[in-house]
Design a protein around this motif. Sequence first.
Motif, PDB file in Angstrom:
ATOM      1  N   SER A  88       3.078 -14.164   1.499  1.00  0.00           N
ATOM      2  CA  SER A  88       2.685 -12.780   1.799  1.00  0.00           C
ATOM      3  C   SER A  88       3.845 -11.816   1.634  1.00  0.00           C
ATOM      4  N   VAL A  89       5.056 -12.338   1.478  1.00  0.00           N
ATOM      5  CA  VAL A  89       6.226 -11.466   1.378  1.00  0.00           C
ATOM      6  C   VAL A  89       6.905 -11.574   0.017  1.00  0.00           C
ATOM      7  N   ASP A  90       6.266 -12.238  -0.956  1.00  0.00           N
ATOM      8  CA  ASP A  90       6.902 -12.323  -2.269  1.00  0.00           C
ATOM      9  C   ASP A  90       6.678 -11.034  -3.053  1.00  0.00           C
ATOM     10  N   THR A  91       7.429 -10.879  -4.119  1.00  0.00           N
ATOM     11  CA  THR A  91       7.404  -9.645  -4.907  1.00  0.00           C
ATOM     12  C   THR A  91       6.030  -9.390  -5.514  1.00  0.00           C
ATOM     13  N   VAL A  92       5.391 -10.445  -6.006  1.00  0.00           N
ATOM     14  CA  VAL A  92       4.087 -10.292  -6.646  1.00  0.00           C
ATOM     15  C   VAL A  92       3.056  -9.756  -5.651  1.00  0.00           C
ATOM     16  N   THR A  93       2.982 -10.372  -4.482  1.00  0.00           N
ATOM     17  CA  THR A  93       2.034  -9.917  -3.458  1.00  0.00           C
ATOM     18  C   THR A  93       2.371  -8.520  -2.985  1.00  0.00           C
ATOM     19  N   HIS A  94       3.641  -8.263  -2.765  1.00  0.00           N
ATOM     20  CA  HIS A  94       4.068  -6.947  -2.276  1.00  0.00           C
ATOM     21  C   HIS A  94       3.664  -5.837  -3.235  1.00  0.00           C
ATOM     22  N   ASN A  95       3.956  -6.027  -4.509  1.00  0.00           N
ATOM     23  CA  ASN A  95       3.649  -4.975  -5.482  1.00  0.00           C
ATOM     24  C   ASN A  95       2.143  -4.767  -5.632  1.00  0.00           C
ATOM     25  N   PHE A  96       1.400  -5.863  -5.674  1.00  0.00           N
ATOM     26  CA  PHE A  96      -0.049  -5.774  -5.817  1.00  0.00           C
ATOM     27  C   PHE A  96      -0.681  -5.052  -4.627  1.00  0.00           C
ATOM     28  N   LEU A  97      -0.334  -5.465  -3.419  1.00  0.00           N
ATOM     29  CA  LEU A  97      -0.965  -4.864  -2.244  1.00  0.00           C
ATOM     30  C   LEU A  97      -0.481  -3.439  -2.001  1.00  0.00           C
ATOM     31  N   SER A  98       0.767  -3.143  -2.304  1.00  0.00           N
ATOM     32  CA  SER A  98       1.242  -1.761  -2.152  1.00  0.00           C
ATOM     33  C   SER A  98       0.442  -0.823  -3.050  1.00  0.00           C
ATOM     34  N   SER A  99       0.148  -1.272  -4.263  1.00  0.00           N
ATOM     35  CA  SER A  99      -0.639  -0.458  -5.185  1.00  0.00           C
ATOM     36  C   SER A  99      -2.089  -0.333  -4.707  1.00  0.00           C
ATOM     37  N   LEU A 100      -2.688  -1.441  -4.292  1.00  0.00           N
ATOM     38  CA  LEU A 100      -4.082  -1.415  -3.854  1.00  0.00           C
ATOM     39  C   LEU A 100      -4.257  -0.582  -2.598  1.00  0.00           C
ATOM     40  N   VAL A 101      -3.348  -0.718  -1.656  1.00  0.00           N
ATOM     41  CA  VAL A 101      -3.405   0.065  -0.419  1.00  0.00           C
ATOM     42  C   VAL A 101      -3.325   1.556  -0.722  1.00  0.00           C
ATOM     43  N   THR A 102      -2.465   1.919  -1.663  1.00  0.00           N
ATOM     44  CA  THR A 102      -2.302   3.321  -2.026  1.00  0.00           C
ATOM     45  C   THR A 102      -3.547   3.878  -2.708  1.00  0.00           C
ATOM     46  N   GLN A 103      -4.086   3.130  -3.654  1.00  0.00           N
ATOM     47  CA  GLN A 103      -5.213   3.637  -4.430  1.00  0.00           C
ATOM     48  C   GLN A 103      -6.534   3.606  -3.666  1.00  0.00           C
ATOM     49  N   ALA A 104      -6.719   2.586  -2.819  1.00  0.00           N
ATOM     50  CA  ALA A 104      -7.983   2.462  -2.083  1.00  0.00           C
ATOM     51  C   ALA A 104      -7.929   3.130  -0.722  1.00  0.00           C
ATOM     52  N   ASN A 105      -6.729   3.521  -0.282  1.00  0.00           N
ATOM     53  CA  ASN A 105      -6.530   4.122   1.042  1.00  0.00           C
ATOM     54  C   ASN A 105      -7.070   3.203   2.143  1.00  0.00           C
ATOM     55  N   VAL A 106      -6.525   1.997   2.164  1.00  0.00           N
ATOM     56  CA  VAL A 106      -6.889   1.005   3.166  1.00  0.00           C
ATOM     57  C   VAL A 106      -5.622   0.461   3.814  1.00  0.00           C
ATOM     58  N   ILE A 107      -5.808  -0.251   4.905  1.00  0.00           N
ATOM     59  CA  ILE A 107      -4.757  -1.081   5.463  1.00  0.00           C
ATOM     60  C   ILE A 107      -4.980  -2.495   4.924  1.00  0.00           C
ATOM     61  N   ALA A 108      -3.902  -3.199   4.654  1.00  0.00           N
ATOM     62  CA  ALA A 108      -4.023  -4.587   4.196  1.00  0.00           C
ATOM     63  C   ALA A 108      -3.177  -5.486   5.072  1.00  0.00           C
ATOM     64  N   ILE A 109      -3.630  -6.710   5.212  1.00  0.00           N
ATOM     65  CA  ILE A 109      -2.834  -7.739   5.883  1.00  0.00           C
ATOM     66  C   ILE A 109      -2.917  -9.008   5.054  1.00  0.00           C
ATOM     67  N   SER A 110      -1.766  -9.556   4.707  1.00  0.00           N
ATOM     68  CA  SER A 110      -1.689 -10.780   3.912  1.00  0.00           C
ATOM     69  C   SER A 110      -1.294 -11.922   4.838  1.00  0.00           C
ATOM     70  N   ILE A 111      -2.151 -12.935   4.918  1.00  0.00           N
ATOM     71  CA  ILE A 111      -1.913 -14.068   5.803  1.00  0.00           C
ATOM     72  C   ILE A 111      -1.002 -15.076   5.099  1.00  0.00           C
TER      73      ILE A 111
END
Length: 303
Positions: A88-111
């Motif tokens: 949940s803290v690797d670069t791939v996950t971080h970049n993907f979720l940061s983009s999705l959170v921004t565009q969808a205007n959601v909160i995300a949590i990666s287990i």
Amino acid sequence: MDSSNNEVIHDFPPFLKVYADGRTEKYIKMDFVPAGLDPKTGVQTKDVVVSPEIGLRARIFIPKVITPDQKLPLLVQYHGGGFCIGSSVDTVTHNFLSSLVTQANVIAISIDYRLAPEHPLPIAYDDSWAGLQWIATHSNGLGPEPWLNDHADLGRVFLEGESAGANIAHHVAVRAGVTKLAGLRIVGLLVVHPFFGGKERDEMYKFLCPTSSGCDDDPKLNPAVDPHLKSMACDRVLVFVAEKDWLKPRGVAYYETLVNSGWGGTVEFFETKGEDHCFFLFNSTCENAMSLMKKMVDFINHN
């Protein structure tokens, strides 16, 4: 050292190989991103402990602009990596979720479920389920994590996963339905390039999950044989496949299984032409990746 110990007895590229003495070596070394402010998107992240007893952690992503009392949909993500790499803290996950959170205007949590083979399957499934149960404890606004208490709308929860994570997300949704998990409502499930076995990967799965036959009679590899499939706890499912992905037939079969299962929700299908497995995680600025991201955002924001 006995040279026989260096004999490779299992080789599952691009994930891992196993030596005769029991050692494992993983092919991919992940880079990690510390929690904090992402300078590109303004997304804030925080690492939280879900279960100190087993060392289970998660990372929460909150968009740049959010008012003190604003409640946003919650996306629960399960990363890919063949059940044995990724975080949940690797670069791939971080970049993907940061983009999705921004565009969808959601909160995300990666287990950050524990990885096989050090922690054999089905531990990753149980960790992922424990993560959702922990999230549900915030339904009355009195859970252990203020960001979820203050900003997560647990009446609008989405589960999402890529590859092995898509497999996990599906099974968590089924488990939530079977147990009638209270405290949250799963609105949608995003199943992205799902890993449901096939070809030589069944052997890898059998190695990672010693209790599995590694074949189509295992519901974790073949949802069509799962007697609990109709109980899946979500209203809508979006299945993504890629034209050149060797896992595409399994993704298509999963879509068709849901259509014919009597489950009762609605299921959509989205194929990306000319692309391979999880291409969007590694080339996020290409046109096809942006189209895939838009499809995710539209699915989440559908009224």
